[in-house]
Motif scaffolding. Structure first.
Motif: not given
Length: 80
Positions: A5-11, A33-34, A39-41, A44-47
């Motif tokens: 689930r975590h991998t799915h959302a992160t990707l 909530t999502t 938030a850690h992702v 990376t997205l900001q960068e």
């Protein structure tokens, strides 16, 4: 199951899927909530966003420079 689930959302976040879509897929109460959970992702997205924007500006600058060079070469050839 949680790892998948975590991998799915992160990707999905990494490829630019809107948080609302991910929220609905994960059945979170709201997109906040999502985003709080992943938030850690966003770091990376900001960068990545900075890199993409810089590339965009470089591309625009290069195209503008190319247009100016073509313009002045044409001017020089025509003698004006």
């Amino acid at each position: 199951m949680h790892g998948l689930r975590h991998t799915h959302a992160t990707l999905l976040l990494e490829v630019g899927t809107h948080a609302k879509v991910i929220q609905e897929r994960l059945d979170h109460a709201d997109a906040k909530t999502t985003m709080d959970t992943y938030a850690h992702v966003t770091h990376t997205l900001q960068e990545n966003t900075v890199n993409q924007f810089t590339a965009l500006l470089d591309n625009k600058k290069n195209r503008s420079t190319e247009r100016l060079v073509k313009f002045w070469r044409k001017k020089l050839k025509s003698g004006n």
